[in-house]
Scaffold this motif. Structure first.
Motif, mmCIF file in Angstrom:
data_model
loop_
_atom_site.group_PDB
_atom_site.id
_atom_site.type_symbol
_atom_site.label_atom_id
_atom_site.label_comp_id
_atom_site.label_asym_id
_atom_site.label_seq_id
_atom_site.Cartn_x
_atom_site.Cartn_y
_atom_site.Cartn_z
ATOM 1 N N LYS A 17 -31.396 10.792 67.009
ATOM 2 C CA LYS A 17 -30.054 11.198 66.598
ATOM 3 C C LYS A 17 -29.958 12.705 66.781
ATOM 4 O O LYS A 17 -30.808 13.449 66.287
ATOM 5 C CB LYS A 17 -29.829 10.809 65.138
ATOM 6 N N GLN B 120 -24.812 11.852 67.000
ATOM 7 C CA GLN B 120 -24.778 10.812 68.020
ATOM 8 C C GLN B 120 -26.194 10.335 68.310
ATOM 9 O O GLN B 120 -27.163 11.088 68.202
ATOM 10 C CB GLN B 120 -24.126 11.326 69.286
ATOM 11 N N TYR C 113 -29.099 8.474 70.835
ATOM 12 C CA TYR C 113 -29.505 8.322 72.226
ATOM 13 C C TYR C 113 -30.923 7.769 72.234
ATOM 14 O O TYR C 113 -31.605 7.775 71.212
ATOM 15 C CB TYR C 113 -29.440 9.653 72.993
ATOM 16 N N LYS D 180 -25.103 9.505 75.240
ATOM 17 C CA LYS D 180 -24.975 9.549 73.781
ATOM 18 C C LYS D 180 -24.094 8.386 73.319
ATOM 19 O O LYS D 180 -23.158 7.988 74.006
ATOM 20 C CB LYS D 180 -24.355 10.865 73.330
ATOM 21 N N ALA E 84 -22.012 6.652 69.808
ATOM 22 C CA ALA E 84 -21.440 6.965 68.498
ATOM 23 C C ALA E 84 -22.167 6.240 67.362
ATOM 24 O O ALA E 84 -22.250 6.756 66.253
ATOM 25 C CB ALA E 84 -19.956 6.614 68.470
ATOM 26 N N CYS F 215 -26.346 2.136 70.606
ATOM 27 C CA CYS F 215 -27.559 2.645 71.236
ATOM 28 C C CYS F 215 -28.554 1.509 71.472
ATOM 29 O O CYS F 215 -29.131 1.403 72.553
ATOM 30 C CB CYS F 215 -28.170 3.727 70.352
#
Length: 67
Positions: free
Chosen positions: A17, A22, A24, A40, A42, A47
């Motif tokens: 994070k 965000q 990833y 990225k 939300a 993810c």
């Protein structure tokens, strides 16, 4: 069986994070090097869905060499 401390681990996806909140993921090779970083997302759920998409698509993806 004896395993040395230099034995390689399995490749893995790491979820992170960033400071903007965000999410990833990074694909980490068995030797510990980062070999891919995602866009990225939300939400953590999105993810995780991205990871599953990569896992399912990579085995059948074509290689396009534009060089």
């Amino acid at each position: 069986m004896f395993f040395s401390s230099s034995a390689k681990s399995k490749p893995k996806f790491e979820v992170n994070k960033n400071s903007d909140g965000q999410y990833y993921f990074q694909l980490i090779a068995a030797n510990g090097k980062i070999i891919a970083t995602s866009e990225k997302f939300a939400t953590k759920e999105n993810c995780m869905q991205g990871i599953e998409l990569v896992k399912s698509s990579a085995t059948t993806a074509d290689i396009v060499d534009w060089t």
